[in-house]
Design a protein around this motif. Structure first.
Motif, PDB file in Angstrom:
ATOM      1  N   ALA A  94      -9.451  -7.234  -0.025  1.00 14.62           N
ATOM      2  CA  ALA A  94      -8.726  -6.141  -0.662  1.00 14.62           C
ATOM      3  C   ALA A  94      -9.066  -6.065  -2.140  1.00 14.62           C
ATOM      4  O   ALA A  94      -9.654  -6.984  -2.707  1.00 14.62           O
ATOM      5  N   ARG A  95      -8.693  -4.934  -2.731  1.00 13.06           N
ATOM      6  CA  ARG A  95      -8.767  -4.742  -4.168  1.00 13.06           C
ATOM      7  C   ARG A  95      -7.382  -4.352  -4.665  1.00 13.06           C
ATOM      8  O   ARG A  95      -6.583  -3.793  -3.921  1.00 13.06           O
ATOM      9  N   GLN A  96      -7.122  -4.639  -5.933  1.00 14.21           N
ATOM     10  CA  GLN A  96      -5.833  -4.252  -6.484  1.00 14.21           C
ATOM     11  C   GLN A  96      -5.981  -3.778  -7.917  1.00 14.21           C
ATOM     12  O   GLN A  96      -6.915  -4.155  -8.636  1.00 14.21           O
ATOM     13  N   ILE A  97      -5.037  -2.949  -8.304  1.00 14.23           N
ATOM     14  CA  ILE A  97      -4.840  -2.576  -9.707  1.00 14.23           C
ATOM     15  C   ILE A  97      -3.424  -3.005 -10.055  1.00 14.23           C
ATOM     16  O   ILE A  97      -2.475  -2.693  -9.333  1.00 14.23           O
ATOM     17  N   LEU A  98      -3.279  -3.715 -11.174  1.00 15.96           N
ATOM     18  CA  LEU A  98      -1.968  -4.171 -11.635  1.00 15.96           C
ATOM     19  C   LEU A  98      -1.684  -3.586 -13.004  1.00 15.96           C
ATOM     20  O   LEU A  98      -2.475  -3.757 -13.935  1.00 15.96           O
ATOM     21  N   ILE A  99      -0.561  -2.899 -13.115  1.00 16.79           N
ATOM     22  CA  ILE A  99      -0.102  -2.368 -14.395  1.00 16.79           C
ATOM     23  C   ILE A  99       1.153  -3.145 -14.786  1.00 16.79           C
ATOM     24  O   ILE A  99       2.179  -3.089 -14.107  1.00 16.79           O
ATOM     25  N   ARG A 100       1.064  -3.873 -15.906  1.00 14.15           N
ATOM     26  CA  ARG A 100       2.168  -4.725 -16.336  1.00 14.15           C
ATOM     27  C   ARG A 100       2.988  -4.023 -17.428  1.00 14.15           C
ATOM     28  O   ARG A 100       2.409  -3.466 -18.378  1.00 14.15           O
ATOM     29  N   GLU A 102       9.207   1.994 -16.946  1.00 12.28           N
ATOM     30  CA  GLU A 102       9.049   3.364 -16.449  1.00 12.28           C
ATOM     31  C   GLU A 102       7.642   3.891 -16.713  1.00 12.28           C
ATOM     32  O   GLU A 102       7.048   4.582 -15.869  1.00 12.28           O
ATOM     33  N   GLN A 103       7.102   3.586 -17.875  1.00  8.16           N
ATOM     34  CA  GLN A 103       5.737   4.015 -18.188  1.00  8.16           C
ATOM     35  C   GLN A 103       4.724   3.309 -17.297  1.00  8.16           C
ATOM     36  O   GLN A 103       3.727   3.917 -16.883  1.00  8.16           O
ATOM     37  N   ALA A 104       4.965   2.021 -16.998  1.00 12.10           N
ATOM     38  CA  ALA A 104       4.066   1.290 -16.105  1.00 12.10           C
ATOM     39  C   ALA A 104       4.084   1.914 -14.716  1.00 12.10           C
ATOM     40  O   ALA A 104       3.021   2.099 -14.089  1.00 12.10           O
ATOM     41  N   GLN A 105       5.248   2.282 -14.238  1.00 14.73           N
ATOM     42  CA  GLN A 105       5.342   2.920 -12.916  1.00 14.73           C
ATOM     43  C   GLN A 105       4.623   4.270 -12.920  1.00 14.73           C
ATOM     44  O   GLN A 105       3.888   4.598 -11.970  1.00 14.73           O
ATOM     45  N   GLN A 106       4.821   5.047 -13.975  1.00 11.57           N
ATOM     46  CA  GLN A 106       4.174   6.363 -14.035  1.00 11.57           C
ATOM     47  C   GLN A 106       2.658   6.241 -14.112  1.00 11.57           C
ATOM     48  O   GLN A 106       1.925   7.013 -13.477  1.00 11.57           O
ATOM     49  N   LYS A 107       2.175   5.246 -14.877  1.00  6.79           N
ATOM     50  CA  LYS A 107       0.720   5.063 -14.966  1.00  6.79           C
ATOM     51  C   LYS A 107       0.147   4.660 -13.617  1.00  6.79           C
ATOM     52  O   LYS A 107      -0.932   5.148 -13.223  1.00  6.79           O
ATOM     53  N   ALA A 108       0.848   3.798 -12.892  1.00  6.47           N
ATOM     54  CA  ALA A 108       0.383   3.408 -11.566  1.00  6.47           C
ATOM     55  C   ALA A 108       0.356   4.613 -10.633  1.00  6.47           C
ATOM     56  O   ALA A 108      -0.583   4.778  -9.829  1.00  6.47           O
ATOM     57  N   PRO A 149       1.976   3.008  -5.001  1.00  4.81           N
ATOM     58  CA  PRO A 149       2.329   1.983  -5.981  1.00  4.81           C
ATOM     59  C   PRO A 149       3.584   1.229  -5.534  1.00  4.81           C
ATOM     60  O   PRO A 149       4.544   1.841  -5.049  1.00  4.81           O
ATOM     61  N   PHE A 150       3.548  -0.064  -5.679  1.00  8.46           N
ATOM     62  CA  PHE A 150       4.711  -0.892  -5.321  1.00  8.46           C
ATOM     63  C   PHE A 150       4.918  -1.935  -6.410  1.00  8.46           C
ATOM     64  O   PHE A 150       3.992  -2.301  -7.136  1.00  8.46           O
ATOM     65  N   GLN A 151       6.138  -2.439  -6.491  1.00  9.00           N
ATOM     66  CA  GLN A 151       6.520  -3.320  -7.590  1.00  9.00           C
ATOM     67  C   GLN A 151       6.666  -4.755  -7.121  1.00  9.00           C
ATOM     68  O   GLN A 151       7.144  -5.033  -6.023  1.00  9.00           O
ATOM     69  N   SER A 152       6.222  -5.670  -7.970  1.00  9.81           N
ATOM     70  CA  SER A 152       6.468  -7.097  -7.778  1.00  9.81           C
ATOM     71  C   SER A 152       6.984  -7.648  -9.103  1.00  9.81           C
ATOM     72  O   SER A 152       7.166  -6.910 -10.071  1.00  9.81           O
ATOM     73  N   GLU A 153       7.185  -8.951  -9.163  1.00 11.28           N
ATOM     74  CA  GLU A 153       7.633  -9.559 -10.417  1.00 11.28           C
ATOM     75  C   GLU A 153       6.592  -9.391 -11.520  1.00 11.28           C
ATOM     76  O   GLU A 153       6.926  -9.408 -12.706  1.00 11.28           O
ATOM     77  N   ALA A 154       5.316  -9.232 -11.128  1.00  4.02           N
ATOM     78  CA  ALA A 154       4.243  -9.121 -12.122  1.00  4.02           C
ATOM     79  C   ALA A 154       4.132  -7.726 -12.707  1.00  4.02           C
ATOM     80  O   ALA A 154       3.644  -7.549 -13.830  1.00  4.02           O
ATOM     81  N   GLY A 155       4.569  -6.708 -11.961  1.00  3.25           N
ATOM     82  CA  GLY A 155       4.424  -5.332 -12.427  1.00  3.25           C
ATOM     83  C   GLY A 155       4.258  -4.383 -11.254  1.00  3.25           C
ATOM     84  O   GLY A 155       4.762  -4.626 -10.152  1.00  3.25           O
ATOM     85  N   TRP A 156       3.479  -3.305 -11.493  1.00  7.67           N
ATOM     86  CA  TRP A 156       3.240  -2.290 -10.469  1.00  7.67           C
ATOM     87  C   TRP A 156       1.808  -2.421  -9.943  1.00  7.67           C
ATOM     88  O   TRP A 156       0.870  -2.531 -10.718  1.00  7.67           O
ATOM     89  N   HIS A 157       1.692  -2.434  -8.610  1.00  6.48           N
ATOM     90  CA  HIS A 157       0.399  -2.644  -7.953  1.00  6.48           C
ATOM     91  C   HIS A 157      -0.025  -1.414  -7.165  1.00  6.48           C
ATOM     92  O   HIS A 157       0.807  -0.669  -6.638  1.00  6.48           O
ATOM     93  N   ILE A 158      -1.342  -1.255  -7.069  1.00  5.87           N
ATOM     94  CA  ILE A 158      -1.961  -0.376  -6.071  1.00  5.87           C
ATOM     95  C   ILE A 158      -2.932  -1.254  -5.297  1.00  5.87           C
ATOM     96  O   ILE A 158      -3.729  -1.986  -5.897  1.00  5.87           O
TER      97      ILE A 158
END
Length: 450
Positions: free
Chosen positions: A298-304, A312-318, A379-388
């Motif tokens: 797999a590949r991932q993008i993480l926005i912290r 909220e900005q991290a979620q919107q960017k993801a 996009p989904f959230q974990s303790e690290a931030g927002w992932h794709i």
């Protein structure tokens, strides 16, 4: 209410708080009274600077009997049981004192966590556990003391093992390459008749005679677990000597050769080992199998979120990046390299490589289960931030060799740790001042250790 299993496990270590005046109590027989009404406690054993009271012994014996309430025939006569339990109380006192001497400490928070764990294991809340403990006739403060002592002993064990057990890659390779390497697992029970550290010829002869008594009893029809309770002086004696499942190579080589020639249900002769005589029962065995697991690519993008980026900005960017990937068909790897804040994958275009299901944590594992190969997650959230997440593929991978190497490391470690701590306990007891004050509680086969 059901008697919690923790009480059963703790029956052998029922160490209650010692009253300050306990050492001044007269050695009165059980049942003697002061002022004609209140029974006096008495000291039954002195262990270095500590003592064991009759009340402690009675509580521990009562707990063991509760454990075997459905099968009381498994227990030996009361006098034998009392000596067995006293022996374990003595060993617990010695270990707790040693841990304290070495600066090992247990905090109230540690005990709180242990209480919560015991409650969970018994499908109770901590409050329900407290009620069950008190209903059994034991104070909850004493129960917490027992847990604290167990934690101390566990940390002492870890310290001893950590300082004395080392495993090298060459040892693992040599074990795997050895023609005597035996795969598979066995379920064993044992009876151990120990010889004191520096034991004399008389000690050895006495231990051998006791081992023969145990064998004769088993051949005469006594259940092996009952014989372990009656004759064994191992720490697991009151659990019927059950060693559970273990790799064959976790067993000392001399014993492994014996077990290899046994069938389930068979009992060995008395085997001489470094610490005494051992009688083994092969309860069951199982052969190894190839271990094939599903691996994911797999590949991932993480926005912290950060001081400059709000959640909220991290979620919107993801969400914006997801739209660019799915709707505008922009390259996932390029966007990952430009935007992802995961230091382990960003420079590789978000490539996570091949990995097993839970290797990146349960949150990502749940998303993998919902995706098909080639799909991109919302996009989904974990303790690290927002992932794709983009699942690129799956494959079956044979990890038998890797697993076998890990098992060999564990087998060597377990064998060394078991021997190291057994040697430590023998020396600890040999160096201690132990005076059993009640003649009926003295082991008739034991030498005086005062």
């Amino acid at each position: 209410m059901k008697h919690p299993s923790a009480l059963l496990l703790l029956a052998l270590v029922a160490v209650t708080a010692l009253p300050a005046q306990a050492q001044l109590l007269p050695q009165a027989p059980v049942g003697a009274t002061a002022s004609g009404t209140q029974p006096l406690d008495r000291i039954v054993a002195v262990v270095d600077e500590n003592v064991i009271l009759q009340s402690e012994l009675n509580d521990a014996v009562r707990s063991v009997k509760q454990q075997y309430a459905s099968s009381p025939g498994q227990l030996p006569p009361d006098d034998v049981l009392e000596r067995q339990v006293l022996d374990r109380l003595i060993l617990m006192k010695l270990q707790v004192a040693k841990a304290s001497d070495q600066g090992i400490r247990v905090s109230s928070a540690d005990v709180d966590q242990a209480v919560a764990a015991v409650a969970q294991q018994n499908h109770m809340s901590p409050e329900q556990l407290q009620g069950a403990v008190e209903q059994s006739g034991q104070g909850f403060a004493a129960f917490r003391d027992q847990l604290s002592d167990q934690l101390l002993v566990q940390r002492l064990h870890d310290s001893v093992v950590r300082d004395s057990v080392n495993i090298t890659d060459s040892e693992i390779s040599n074990l795997l390459a050895s023609p005597t390497y035996k795969a598979g697992e066995v379920h064993l029970a044992h009876i151990q008749i120990s010889i004191p550290a520096g034991g004399t010829a008389a000690d050895i002869q006495s231990a051998q005679a006791k081992a023969q008594q145990a064998l004769d009893a088993i051949k005469g029809g006594m259940d092996f677990n009952a014989a372990a309770i009656r004759y064994s002086d191992a720490q697991d004696a009151l659990e019927g000597g059950d060693l559970g499942w273990r790799k064959v190579d976790e067993i000392p080589p001399a014993f492994a050769d014996t077990v290899a020639g046994m069938k389930p249900g068979q009992v060995s002769a008395a085997l001489r080992g470094p610490t005494g005589f051992h009688i083994l029962k092969l309860v069951d065995q199982r052969a190894p199998s190839r271990q094939v697991v599903t691996e994911y690519h797999a590949r991932q993008i993480l926005i912290r979120p950060s001081e400059l980026v709000t959640p909220e900005q991290a979620q919107q960017k993801a969400q914006d990046l997801y739209n660019r990937i799915v709707n505008k068909h922009e390259d996932f790897a390029k966007l990952a390299k430009e935007n992802s804040k995961d230091p382990t994958t960003a420079n590789a275009g978000g490539d996570m490589g091949w990995f097993q299901h839970d290797q990146w944590g349960s949150t990502i594992a749940q998303q993998l289960d919902q995706l098909k190969d080639g799909e991109v997650s919302q996009p989904f959230q974990s303790e690290a931030g927002w992932h794709i997440l983009e699942r690129e593929g799956t494959r079956k991978s044979d990890v038998t060799d890797e697993s076998e190497r890990n098992q060999a490391r564990q087998a060597i470690g377990n064998r060394k740790a078991e021997q190291a701590y057994e040697d430590f306990l023998r020396q600890l007891r040999s160096d201690a001042y132990i005076d059993i004050l009640v003649p009926a509680l003295k082991n008739p086969d034991a030498q005086s250790n005062s």
